[in-house]
Design a protein around this motif. Structure first.
Motif, short mmCIF file in Angstrom:
data_model
loop_
_atom_site.label_atom_id
_atom_site.label_comp_id
_atom_site.label_asym_id
_atom_site.label_seq_id
_atom_site.Cartn_x
_atom_site.Cartn_y
_atom_site.Cartn_z
N ASP A 67 -55.68 -18.37 -3.10
CA ASP A 67 -56.84 -18.28 -3.99
C ASP A 67 -56.59 -18.87 -5.37
O ASP A 67 -57.26 -18.51 -6.33
CB ASP A 67 -57.28 -16.81 -4.13
N GLY A 68 -55.61 -19.75 -5.48
CA GLY A 68 -55.32 -20.38 -6.77
C GLY A 68 -54.97 -19.34 -7.82
O GLY A 68 -54.21 -18.41 -7.56
N LEU A 69 -55.56 -19.48 -8.99
CA LEU A 69 -55.29 -18.55 -10.08
C LEU A 69 -55.82 -17.15 -9.79
O LEU A 69 -55.39 -16.18 -10.42
CB LEU A 69 -55.87 -19.08 -11.39
N ALA A 70 -56.72 -17.02 -8.83
CA ALA A 70 -57.25 -15.70 -8.45
C ALA A 70 -56.38 -15.01 -7.40
O ALA A 70 -56.70 -13.91 -6.95
CB ALA A 70 -58.68 -15.85 -7.92
N THR A 71 -55.25 -15.63 -7.02
CA THR A 71 -54.35 -15.03 -6.04
C THR A 71 -53.84 -13.69 -6.56
O THR A 71 -53.32 -13.63 -7.68
CB THR A 71 -53.15 -15.96 -5.76
N PRO A 72 -54.01 -12.61 -5.80
CA PRO A 72 -53.51 -11.31 -6.24
C PRO A 72 -51.99 -11.29 -6.32
O PRO A 72 -51.32 -11.91 -5.50
CB PRO A 72 -54.00 -10.34 -5.16
N VAL A 73 -51.48 -10.58 -7.32
CA VAL A 73 -50.04 -10.40 -7.48
C VAL A 73 -49.79 -8.91 -7.68
O VAL A 73 -50.31 -8.31 -8.61
CB VAL A 73 -49.49 -11.19 -8.69
N ARG A 74 -49.03 -8.34 -6.77
CA ARG A 74 -48.69 -6.91 -6.87
C ARG A 74 -47.29 -6.74 -7.44
O ARG A 74 -46.46 -7.64 -7.33
CB ARG A 74 -48.81 -6.26 -5.49
N GLY A 75 -47.05 -5.58 -8.02
CA GLY A 75 -45.73 -5.28 -8.55
C GLY A 75 -44.66 -5.51 -7.50
O GLY A 75 -44.84 -5.16 -6.34
#
Length: 88
Positions: A67-75
């Motif tokens: 999702d580009g810059l909207a890619t979720p990033v979790r801890g």
């Protein structure tokens, strides 16, 4: 991160950034701008888009395939920034 980018991160090859529950790659890069503005400018252009010759991966997945810059990033997830090298 590649050595060529580490100079803009105070000589560090790895950075640890806080990731709230709803973090995205774009949000992390916004935070990076506050702590390491020169590094953030090497990753994103003046429109805040990823630079063409910089590849970013979240846990091994190319964000351009996600999702580009909207890619979720979790801890705990690793975000890798790799600058393409060209030449002959």
């Amino acid at each position: 991160m590649p050595r060529v980018l580490s100079a803009d991160a105070g000589g560090q090859r790895e950075l640890e950034l806080p990731a709230p529950a709803d973090a995205t790659l774009g949000g992390l890069l916004d935070g990076l701008r506050a702590s390491h503005p020169a590094l953030e400018r090497r990753v994103r252009d003046e429109t805040a888009a990823l630079r063409r010759f910089v590849n970013v991966y979240v846990d091994g997945t190319d964000v351009r395939q996600a999702d580009g810059l909207a890619t979720p990033v979790r801890g705990g997830q690793a975000v890798e920034v790799i600058q393409s090298v060209a030449g002959g």
